[in-house]
Design a protein around this motif. Sequence first.
Motif, short mmCIF file in Angstrom:
data_model
loop_
_atom_site.label_atom_id
_atom_site.label_comp_id
_atom_site.label_asym_id
_atom_site.label_seq_id
_atom_site.Cartn_x
_atom_site.Cartn_y
_atom_site.Cartn_z
N GLU A 126 32.08 7.13 -47.65
CA GLU A 126 32.98 7.82 -46.75
C GLU A 126 32.92 7.17 -45.37
OE1 GLU A 126 30.42 10.20 -48.26
OE2 GLU A 126 31.67 9.89 -50.02
N VAL A 127 33.90 7.46 -44.54
CA VAL A 127 33.96 6.91 -43.19
C VAL A 127 34.31 8.02 -42.21
CG1 VAL A 127 35.18 5.33 -41.64
CG2 VAL A 127 34.60 4.59 -43.93
N VAL A 128 33.55 8.05 -41.10
CA VAL A 128 33.91 8.90 -39.97
C VAL A 128 33.99 8.00 -38.74
CG1 VAL A 128 32.78 10.93 -40.94
CG2 VAL A 128 31.50 9.44 -39.39
N ASN A 129 34.59 8.50 -37.69
CA ASN A 129 34.63 7.78 -36.42
C ASN A 129 33.55 8.34 -35.51
OD1 ASN A 129 36.90 6.03 -36.92
ND2 ASN A 129 38.18 7.88 -36.80
N GLY A 130 32.66 7.46 -35.05
CA GLY A 130 31.61 7.90 -34.16
C GLY A 130 32.14 8.25 -32.79
N PRO A 131 31.33 8.92 -31.96
CA PRO A 131 31.78 9.31 -30.63
C PRO A 131 31.99 8.11 -29.72
CG PRO A 131 29.43 9.75 -30.91
CD PRO A 131 29.95 9.37 -32.25
N GLY A 132 32.89 8.26 -28.78
CA GLY A 132 33.14 7.22 -27.79
C GLY A 132 33.60 5.93 -28.41
N ALA A 133 32.96 4.83 -28.01
CA ALA A 133 33.34 3.50 -28.49
C ALA A 133 32.54 3.09 -29.72
CB ALA A 133 33.14 2.49 -27.37
N CYS A 134 31.91 4.03 -30.37
CA CYS A 134 31.02 3.69 -31.50
C CYS A 134 31.77 3.05 -32.66
CB CYS A 134 30.31 4.95 -31.98
SG CYS A 134 29.07 4.68 -33.27
N GLY A 135 33.01 3.50 -32.89
CA GLY A 135 33.79 2.94 -33.99
C GLY A 135 33.48 3.58 -35.33
N LYS A 136 33.87 2.90 -36.39
CA LYS A 136 33.69 3.44 -37.74
C LYS A 136 32.21 3.54 -38.10
CE LYS A 136 37.98 1.73 -39.87
NZ LYS A 136 38.52 0.79 -40.88
N VAL A 137 31.89 4.62 -38.78
CA VAL A 137 30.55 4.81 -39.33
C VAL A 137 30.71 5.05 -40.83
CG1 VAL A 137 28.47 6.21 -39.33
CG2 VAL A 137 29.65 5.76 -37.18
N TRP A 138 30.18 4.12 -41.63
CA TRP A 138 30.21 4.26 -43.08
C TRP A 138 29.04 5.16 -43.49
CZ3 TRP A 138 34.06 2.25 -46.04
CH2 TRP A 138 34.94 1.38 -45.38
N THR A 139 29.35 6.19 -44.26
CA THR A 139 28.35 7.22 -44.52
C THR A 139 28.25 7.54 -46.00
OG1 THR A 139 29.83 9.14 -44.46
CG2 THR A 139 29.10 8.28 -42.35
N LYS A 140 27.13 8.14 -46.37
CA LYS A 140 27.00 8.80 -47.66
C LYS A 140 25.92 9.85 -47.52
CE LYS A 140 28.33 9.64 -51.72
NZ LYS A 140 28.14 11.06 -51.32
N GLY A 141 26.27 11.08 -47.84
CA GLY A 141 25.31 12.17 -47.89
C GLY A 141 24.93 12.45 -49.33
N GLY A 142 23.69 12.87 -49.53
CA GLY A 142 23.24 13.20 -50.87
C GLY A 142 22.31 14.39 -50.85
N ALA A 143 22.63 15.41 -51.63
CA ALA A 143 21.77 16.59 -51.68
C ALA A 143 21.58 17.04 -53.11
CB ALA A 143 22.36 17.73 -50.86
N ILE A 144 20.42 17.51 -53.38
CA ILE A 144 20.10 18.15 -54.64
C ILE A 144 19.03 19.18 -54.31
CG2 ILE A 144 18.25 16.58 -55.40
CD1 ILE A 144 19.72 16.65 -58.21
N TYR A 145 18.85 20.15 -55.15
CA TYR A 145 17.94 21.24 -54.85
C TYR A 145 16.62 20.70 -54.32
CZ TYR A 145 17.11 26.26 -55.67
OH TYR A 145 16.91 27.61 -55.53
N GLY A 146 16.27 21.06 -53.07
CA GLY A 146 15.01 20.65 -52.48
C GLY A 146 15.08 19.47 -51.53
N TYR A 147 16.18 18.71 -51.54
CA TYR A 147 16.23 17.47 -50.75
C TYR A 147 17.63 17.22 -50.20
CZ TYR A 147 11.91 16.45 -53.32
OH TYR A 147 10.65 16.51 -53.86
N HIS A 148 17.68 16.60 -49.03
CA HIS A 148 18.94 16.10 -48.49
C HIS A 148 18.70 14.75 -47.85
CE1 HIS A 148 22.12 15.44 -45.49
NE2 HIS A 148 22.89 16.03 -46.37
N THR A 149 19.60 13.81 -48.09
CA THR A 149 19.54 12.49 -47.45
C THR A 149 20.92 12.13 -46.90
OG1 THR A 149 20.02 11.37 -49.55
CG2 THR A 149 17.69 11.61 -48.94
N ALA A 150 20.94 11.29 -45.89
CA ALA A 150 22.19 10.74 -45.38
C ALA A 150 21.92 9.34 -44.87
CB ALA A 150 22.77 11.61 -44.27
N VAL A 151 22.84 8.43 -45.13
CA VAL A 151 22.75 7.05 -44.68
C VAL A 151 24.03 6.74 -43.91
CG1 VAL A 151 22.39 4.65 -45.36
CG2 VAL A 151 21.49 6.49 -46.79
N LEU A 152 23.87 6.12 -42.74
CA LEU A 152 25.01 5.82 -41.87
C LEU A 152 24.91 4.36 -41.42
CD1 LEU A 152 23.53 8.75 -40.83
CD2 LEU A 152 25.86 9.03 -40.02
N THR A 153 26.02 3.64 -41.48
CA THR A 153 26.04 2.22 -41.13
C THR A 153 27.26 1.92 -40.25
OG1 THR A 153 25.03 1.68 -43.27
CG2 THR A 153 26.03 -0.13 -42.03
#
Length: 408
Positions: A343-370
Motif C-alpha cells: 500500500e502507499v500513503v503520502n507522508g506529512p510535508g515534503a516526505c512524499g510517498k511511503v510504501w507500507t504494509k501492516g500485518g496483524a494476527i492475534y497477539g502481534y502487530h507489525t508495520a513496515v514503511l519505506t
Amino acid sequence: MRRLLQPRLRIGCPVAIGCDDTRTMAISLLTRKVGAALAVAVALTVTAAGSVHGAPTETADSVMQDGLDAAVAAGYPGATALLRKDGASRYLTAGVDDRATRTPMDPKAQVRIGSNTKPFIGAVTMMLADQGSLSLDDTVDRWLPGVVTGNGNDGKKIKIRQLLNHTSGVPECLDRVTVDAYNNPTKPFPPAQLVQLAMQRAPLFAPGTSVKYGNTNFILLGMIIKSVTGNEPAVEVRTRLIDRLGLTGTSYPTSDPKLYGNHVRGYAVPLYYWGERPYVDVTTLNVQFSGAAGAMVSALDDLAALHEALLDGTLLSPAMTDQLKTLVPYPDQANLSFGLAHEVVNGPGACGKVWTKGGAIYGYHTAVLTREDGDQAAVATNQYNMAGPAGAGVPNLTNAAIDALCAL
C-alpha cells in the motif's frame, strides 16, 4: 512526560469482516477463550494527512520513542522499532517481551507477522511472472480450474494481478474459521477448503471495478504458486527469498503452532473482564488457517530487508517493479492507494510517498514503511486484539513510525 500522539490512522482492521463494519470487531474478545485472530491484518488506513508531532526540533528517534511509550502506556506489554537511513540501522524499545519474566523487549527477536506474509507471497508470484512461468494477466482459472466458482464467482474473469492488488472482488474466508482455529491450534485448514467457504458468498464486486482488502486473494495466490511450481508456497518463499536474502530470523511454519528460539510472546486482552486486566498468552497459535495470507514469522531487520529488495529492483525486473508500483486508489480513503502486495500513503510535508504494509494476527502487530529514497521504519507490538483495551496503541505507534521516517 512524553506526549501521546493523536490517532490519525486506522490500522490493521479485521479484514475478515472489513474496515467498514466495526460493530463485529469485538466477537473474538467477548471472553478469554472465544475467537481467534479475526484477521490477518489490513493496510494502513489514513484518515488525515499532516504531521502529528509538534516541535520541529524533535528528532526521528524521539518521535519514534514517543510512539513506543504511547503503545505501552495504552496497555501493550511491549513495542519495538527499527529506523534505517542510508543502510545504517538503529533500534528503540519500550516495555517487555515476556510478562512472566519481565524480559525487556528485544528489537531483533522474532514475532508473528500476520499480513506481512503477503509481500513474501507477492514477491514469489511476481518473480514467477518475471521468469515467464506465469503472467499477471493470466486468469485464476488458468491455474486453478473450477476453484473460483459458484454464487456469481468466476475465476475465468479474475486476473492474478487483481488478487495482488485486491481488486478481484473475491469474498473473505478467514472469518469463517477463526474461532475453530483458535480452539484447535494443530487443526489443518487446507487452502482449497478455505476457498470453498469463500465461494459460499457472492462476489464483493465485479473484478477490476473496486478495491477491497481480503485474505482469500492470497490464499489463492499460494495455491497458484503450487500449481505453477509443484512446490508448496513455503518452499518457494524459503528458496527464492529467505535463503537468497539471508533472512535468518524468518520462517514459514506450515503446521507447528509454537514459536522457537529468540521470540517475543504474544498477548491479547478480552473485551470484557472484571478486576485486573487479564493478559492472555496467545503465543501458540494455529498457522494453518492463515497460510499464504498470514502464517509467517520474522524479525524487523528481515522485514525491512524484504521490502527494500522488492522496491529497489533487487528481486524484480524494472518492468515488474513498475507494475508493482502501479497504484489503484482505495475507495473513501483519499490518502491510500494499493500496489501489488503493498500500500502507499503520502507522508506529512515534503516526505512524499511511503510504501507500507501492516500485518496483524492475534497477539502481534507489525508495520513496515519505506520511503522512495530507501529510508525505512518498522515497528512491532506483542499485543493485538482487533478491539477492546489498548486499542489506541497501534495507531499511536504507526503515526509515530510515519513521522519518524519522514524526520530521518
